[in-house]
Write a protein that holds these residues in place. Sequence first.
Motif, PDB file in Angstrom:
ATOM      1  N   TRP A  16       0.833  -1.211   0.000  1.00  0.00           N
ATOM      2  CA  TRP A  16       0.000   0.000   0.000  1.00  0.00           C
ATOM      3  C   TRP A  16       0.865   1.257   0.000  1.00  0.00           C
ATOM      4  O   TRP A  16       0.517   2.259  -0.615  1.00  0.00           O
ATOM      5  CB  TRP A  16      -0.913   0.041   1.209  1.00  0.00           C
ATOM      6  N   CYS A  17       2.000   1.208   0.703  1.00  0.00           N
ATOM      7  CA  CYS A  17       2.889   2.374   0.785  1.00  0.00           C
ATOM      8  C   CYS A  17       3.494   2.700  -0.570  1.00  0.00           C
ATOM      9  O   CYS A  17       3.499   3.858  -1.000  1.00  0.00           O
ATOM     10  CB  CYS A  17       4.004   2.125   1.795  1.00  0.00           C
ATOM     11  N   LEU A  18       4.021   1.692  -1.230  1.00  0.00           N
ATOM     12  CA  LEU A  18       4.657   1.921  -2.527  1.00  0.00           C
ATOM     13  C   LEU A  18       3.634   2.333  -3.572  1.00  0.00           C
ATOM     14  O   LEU A  18       3.875   3.250  -4.365  1.00  0.00           O
ATOM     15  CB  LEU A  18       5.403   0.665  -2.980  1.00  0.00           C
ATOM     16  N   ASP A  19       2.508   1.671  -3.579  1.00  0.00           N
ATOM     17  CA  ASP A  19       1.423   1.988  -4.513  1.00  0.00           C
ATOM     18  C   ASP A  19       1.042   3.457  -4.387  1.00  0.00           C
ATOM     19  O   ASP A  19       0.943   4.173  -5.385  1.00  0.00           O
ATOM     20  CB  ASP A  19       0.232   1.074  -4.206  1.00  0.00           C
ATOM     21  N   ALA A  20       0.850   3.918  -3.146  1.00  0.00           N
ATOM     22  CA  ALA A  20       0.390   5.288  -2.901  1.00  0.00           C
ATOM     23  C   ALA A  20       1.379   6.330  -3.408  1.00  0.00           C
ATOM     24  O   ALA A  20       0.980   7.409  -3.838  1.00  0.00           O
ATOM     25  CB  ALA A  20       0.137   5.493  -1.408  1.00  0.00           C
ATOM     26  N   VAL A  21       2.658   6.013  -3.374  1.00  0.00           N
ATOM     27  CA  VAL A  21       3.671   6.942  -3.873  1.00  0.00           C
ATOM     28  C   VAL A  21       3.733   6.908  -5.397  1.00  0.00           C
ATOM     29  O   VAL A  21       3.661   7.945  -6.056  1.00  0.00           O
ATOM     30  CB  VAL A  21       5.048   6.631  -3.257  1.00  0.00           C
ATOM     31  N   TYR A  22       3.870   5.721  -5.957  1.00  0.00           N
ATOM     32  CA  TYR A  22       4.125   5.634  -7.393  1.00  0.00           C
ATOM     33  C   TYR A  22       2.938   6.057  -8.262  1.00  0.00           C
ATOM     34  O   TYR A  22       3.144   6.453  -9.412  1.00  0.00           O
ATOM     35  CB  TYR A  22       4.636   4.246  -7.779  1.00  0.00           C
ATOM     36  N   VAL A  23       1.719   6.029  -7.749  1.00  0.00           N
ATOM     37  CA  VAL A  23       0.598   6.531  -8.558  1.00  0.00           C
ATOM     38  C   VAL A  23       0.721   8.029  -8.800  1.00  0.00           C
ATOM     39  O   VAL A  23       0.122   8.557  -9.732  1.00  0.00           O
ATOM     40  CB  VAL A  23      -0.800   6.196  -7.958  1.00  0.00           C
ATOM     41  N   ASP A  24       1.522   8.718  -7.972  1.00  0.00           N
ATOM     42  CA  ASP A  24       1.746  10.160  -8.103  1.00  0.00           C
ATOM     43  C   ASP A  24       2.905  10.519  -9.033  1.00  0.00           C
ATOM     44  O   ASP A  24       3.128  11.690  -9.301  1.00  0.00           O
ATOM     45  CB  ASP A  24       2.081  10.759  -6.733  1.00  0.00           C
ATOM     46  N   VAL A  25       3.672   9.534  -9.475  1.00  0.00           N
ATOM     47  CA  VAL A  25       4.905   9.812 -10.208  1.00  0.00           C
ATOM     48  C   VAL A  25       4.629  10.040 -11.694  1.00  0.00           C
ATOM     49  O   VAL A  25       4.034   9.186 -12.359  1.00  0.00           O
ATOM     50  CB  VAL A  25       5.926   8.661 -10.017  1.00  0.00           C
ATOM     51  N   ASP A  26       5.090  11.187 -12.194  1.00  0.00           N
ATOM     52  CA  ASP A  26       4.951  11.487 -13.608  1.00  0.00           C
ATOM     53  C   ASP A  26       5.768  10.483 -14.411  1.00  0.00           C
ATOM     54  O   ASP A  26       6.933  10.236 -14.117  1.00  0.00           O
ATOM     55  CB  ASP A  26       5.449  12.904 -13.896  1.00  0.00           C
ATOM     56  N   GLY A  27       5.158   9.887 -15.393  1.00  0.00           N
ATOM     57  CA  GLY A  27       5.820   8.888 -16.216  1.00  0.00           C
ATOM     58  C   GLY A  27       5.456   7.463 -15.846  1.00  0.00           C
ATOM     59  O   GLY A  27       5.668   6.550 -16.633  1.00  0.00           O
ATOM     60  N   VAL A  28       4.926   7.258 -14.645  1.00  0.00           N
ATOM     61  CA  VAL A  28       4.434   5.926 -14.272  1.00  0.00           C
ATOM     62  C   VAL A  28       3.032   5.811 -14.845  1.00  0.00           C
ATOM     63  O   VAL A  28       2.156   6.615 -14.542  1.00  0.00           O
ATOM     64  CB  VAL A  28       4.443   5.714 -12.740  1.00  0.00           C
ATOM     65  N   THR A  29       2.834   4.810 -15.691  1.00  0.00           N
ATOM     66  CA  THR A  29       1.564   4.693 -16.402  1.00  0.00           C
ATOM     67  C   THR A  29       0.614   3.683 -15.771  1.00  0.00           C
ATOM     68  O   THR A  29      -0.576   3.700 -16.058  1.00  0.00           O
ATOM     69  CB  THR A  29       1.804   4.317 -17.874  1.00  0.00           C
ATOM     70  N   ALA A  30       1.134   2.787 -14.930  1.00  0.00           N
ATOM     71  CA  ALA A  30       0.299   1.802 -14.246  1.00  0.00           C
ATOM     72  C   ALA A  30       1.016   1.323 -12.995  1.00  0.00           C
ATOM     73  O   ALA A  30       2.241   1.185 -12.986  1.00  0.00           O
ATOM     74  CB  ALA A  30      -0.010   0.620 -15.155  1.00  0.00           C
ATOM     75  N   VAL A  31       0.228   1.089 -11.945  1.00  0.00           N
ATOM     76  CA  VAL A  31       0.751   0.552 -10.683  1.00  0.00           C
ATOM     77  C   VAL A  31      -0.171  -0.577 -10.261  1.00  0.00           C
ATOM     78  O   VAL A  31      -1.394  -0.404 -10.206  1.00  0.00           O
ATOM     79  CB  VAL A  31       0.789   1.623  -9.570  1.00  0.00           C
TER      80      VAL A  31
END
Length: 183
Positions: A16-31
């Motif tokens: 849940w911690c990693l998911d919550a961060v990476y959904v905010d990252v520009d360039g990440v298209t799917a988590v």
Amino acid sequence: MTEAIETATLGGGCFWCLDAVYVDVDGVTAVESGYAGGTTTRPTYEQVCDGGTGHVEVVKLEFDPQKISYREILQIFFAIHDPTQLNRQGNDVGTQYRSAIFTHSQTQRDIALDVIRELEQEGVFDRPIVTQIEPLDGNYWPGEPYHQNYFAQHPEQGYCAFVVAPKVAKFRAKFAGWRRSGV
């Protein structure tokens, strides 16, 4: 011509911690939250939490390398969890919470080793980094639907409020320039 989307698979405590961060990252298209590195076919959350499957709670990221590099993905990873804790993150204890990078290529392995070497040379952490680096051997399984984007759906839940939210805040403060616009 658009570059191909790349994949990264990372374990650093509760997914849940990693998911919550990476959904905010520009360039990440799917988590996607899931399980990797174990021996059980299609493990359930309960089986993984029992610790007997050998799986790690992970996020599988798809990202556009034209917007964010694999090295930058790893820089975020090492900033939002403690890679010096063996088989745990804070109060989350067990092999399912170990720090792990599941590589999709030799290039990813080389970059991960370089990033760890740089962090150790810079003395970023007081203890040695224990992050495991291993190839993703095909034993990846998506987590149950209720685990996907969990923090966004349950920000008031105790674990989210006291564990996930501070990691998200740390990311947003340290990597403001890497955030997706509009979030």
